[in-house]
Design a protein around this motif. Structure first.
Motif, PDB file in Angstrom:
ATOM      1  N   LEU A 102      -6.171   6.539 153.443  1.00  0.00           N
ATOM      2  CA  LEU A 102      -7.453   5.898 153.740  1.00  0.00           C
ATOM      3  C   LEU A 102      -8.392   6.003 152.543  1.00  0.00           C
ATOM      4  N   THR A 103      -8.370   7.142 151.872  1.00  0.00           N
ATOM      5  CA  THR A 103      -9.198   7.314 150.672  1.00  0.00           C
ATOM      6  C   THR A 103      -8.734   6.373 149.564  1.00  0.00           C
ATOM      7  N   ALA A 104      -7.424   6.235 149.398  1.00  0.00           N
ATOM      8  CA  ALA A 104      -6.896   5.303 148.391  1.00  0.00           C
ATOM      9  C   ALA A 104      -7.309   3.870 148.716  1.00  0.00           C
ATOM     10  N   VAL A 105      -7.265   3.502 149.987  1.00  0.00           N
ATOM     11  CA  VAL A 105      -7.692   2.159 150.410  1.00  0.00           C
ATOM     12  C   VAL A 105      -9.176   1.963 150.101  1.00  0.00           C
ATOM     13  N   LEU A 106      -9.979   2.986 150.388  1.00  0.00           N
ATOM     14  CA  LEU A 106     -11.417   2.918 150.100  1.00  0.00           C
ATOM     15  C   LEU A 106     -11.671   2.752 148.605  1.00  0.00           C
ATOM     16  N   VAL A 107     -10.965   3.524 147.793  1.00  0.00           N
ATOM     17  CA  VAL A 107     -11.140   3.441 146.339  1.00  0.00           C
ATOM     18  C   VAL A 107     -10.772   2.046 145.841  1.00  0.00           C
ATOM     19  N   LEU A 108      -9.636   1.530 146.287  1.00  0.00           N
ATOM     20  CA  LEU A 108      -9.227   0.182 145.860  1.00  0.00           C
ATOM     21  C   LEU A 108     -10.207  -0.873 146.345  1.00  0.00           C
ATOM     22  N   GLY A 109     -10.703  -0.724 147.556  1.00  0.00           N
ATOM     23  CA  GLY A 109     -11.700  -1.659 148.070  1.00  0.00           C
ATOM     24  C   GLY A 109     -12.982  -1.619 147.261  1.00  0.00           C
ATOM     25  N   ALA A 110     -13.406  -0.403 146.889  1.00  0.00           N
ATOM     26  CA  ALA A 110     -14.619  -0.263 146.072  1.00  0.00           C
ATOM     27  C   ALA A 110     -14.426  -0.891 144.697  1.00  0.00           C
ATOM     28  N   LEU A 111     -13.221  -0.783 144.153  1.00  0.00           N
ATOM     29  CA  LEU A 111     -12.954  -1.361 142.835  1.00  0.00           C
ATOM     30  C   LEU A 111     -12.976  -2.879 142.857  1.00  0.00           C
ATOM     31  N   THR A 112     -12.609  -3.475 143.965  1.00  0.00           N
ATOM     32  CA  THR A 112     -12.516  -4.935 144.016  1.00  0.00           C
ATOM     33  C   THR A 112     -13.743  -5.606 144.601  1.00  0.00           C
ATOM     34  N   ALA A 113     -14.564  -4.883 145.331  1.00  0.00           N
ATOM     35  CA  ALA A 113     -15.676  -5.488 146.056  1.00  0.00           C
ATOM     36  C   ALA A 113     -16.654  -6.192 145.122  1.00  0.00           C
ATOM     37  N   GLY A 114     -16.746  -7.479 145.280  1.00  0.00           N
ATOM     38  CA  GLY A 114     -17.727  -8.261 144.556  1.00  0.00           C
ATOM     39  C   GLY A 114     -17.482  -8.408 143.073  1.00  0.00           C
ATOM     40  N   ARG A 115     -16.371  -7.939 142.591  1.00  0.00           N
ATOM     41  CA  ARG A 115     -16.102  -8.004 141.158  1.00  0.00           C
ATOM     42  C   ARG A 115     -14.949  -8.955 140.910  1.00  0.00           C
ATOM     43  N   ARG A 116     -15.119  -9.776 139.972  1.00  0.00           N
ATOM     44  CA  ARG A 116     -14.052 -10.716 139.617  1.00  0.00           C
ATOM     45  C   ARG A 116     -13.666 -10.447 138.175  1.00  0.00           C
ATOM     46  N   SER A 117     -12.584  -9.723 138.029  1.00  0.00           N
ATOM     47  CA  SER A 117     -12.106  -9.426 136.685  1.00  0.00           C
ATOM     48  C   SER A 117     -10.887 -10.282 136.407  1.00  0.00           C
TER      49      SER A 117
ATOM     50  N   LEU B 259      -2.406  -4.329 146.780  1.00  0.00           N
ATOM     51  CA  LEU B 259      -2.172  -2.907 146.992  1.00  0.00           C
ATOM     52  C   LEU B 259      -3.115  -2.359 148.063  1.00  0.00           C
ATOM     53  N   HIS B 260      -4.366  -2.807 148.034  1.00  0.00           N
ATOM     54  CA  HIS B 260      -5.354  -2.414 149.042  1.00  0.00           C
ATOM     55  C   HIS B 260      -4.851  -2.777 150.441  1.00  0.00           C
ATOM     56  N   ARG B 261      -4.375  -3.984 150.607  1.00  0.00           N
ATOM     57  CA  ARG B 261      -3.872  -4.443 151.915  1.00  0.00           C
ATOM     58  C   ARG B 261      -2.613  -3.695 152.329  1.00  0.00           C
TER      59      ARG B 261
END
Length: 186
Positions: free
Chosen positions: A20-35, A46-48
């Motif tokens: 769950l922590t890994a999912v949260l971290v990946l979600g935080a990394l992708t939220a609103g950012r378009r790299s 990976l998040h999914r």
């Protein structure tokens, strides 16, 4: 057999909070950012996938916690918070977290039928789910097993750093967003 269920329940609980922590971290990394498109696609995938794995471990955790008979946790307590015969507050926090998981999973599966705003509103409740799960894991951890106390603490540190980064990091197009916000609309 009951002792095996107890160990499996604890192990799947620990695996659930780490995932769950890994999912949260990946979600935080992708939220609103378009790299870079490829890295964004990989991280979202990976998040999914980890979210699905987390759900499987969580179901195993709940199932074994109900089936083992050392403490009194029934199937109702798995869905209705604060109804367990054993440690109703701490089990109830885990139940609340599970109820949020159910809502997030259901809306994610129905995402194509929901507005983005509705999906996002439910998905953001995961920010409540994570600390509830951490407190549940820490409080329910066995006192004479330091590892069962350390895992939620380590997850809190890692997740806290990811959430802090999400709060302070700039979007790649921050200047453009700011310019749009300051425009007058007619």
């Amino acid at each position: 057999m009951n002792e095996l269920l107890w160990f499996v329940s604890r192990a799947t609980g620990m695996a659930s909070i780490v995932l769950l922590t890994a999912v949260l971290v990946l979600g935080a990394l992708t939220a609103g950012r378009r790299s870079r498109a490829l890295s964004q696609t990989v991280v979202v995938g990976l998040h999914r996938s980890l979210a699905l794995g987390t759900s499987a471990f969580l179901l195993a955790h709940i199932g074994t916690a109900v089936l083992e008979t050392y403490v009194s946790i029934d199937w109702i307590s798995a869905f209705v918070p604060f109804t367990a015969g054993y440690q109703p507050l701490w089990v109830g926090l885990g139940t609340l977290a599970f109820d949020i998981v159910l809502a997030v999973v259901a809306t994610s599966l129905l995402r194509h039928r929901l507005s983005r705003r509705a999906w996002k509103a439910v998905h953001l409740t995961a920010f409540a789910l994570w600390p509830l799960a951490l407190v549940h894991g820490y409080a329910m951890g066995t006192a004479n097993e330091p590892l069962l106390r350390l895992v939620p603490v380590a997850c809190a540190a890692v997740g806290g750093l990811a959430l802090t980064w999400r709060a302070v990091a700039r979007h790649a197009d921050q200047e453009r967003r700011q310019a749009i916000l300051t425009q007058e609309w007619s």
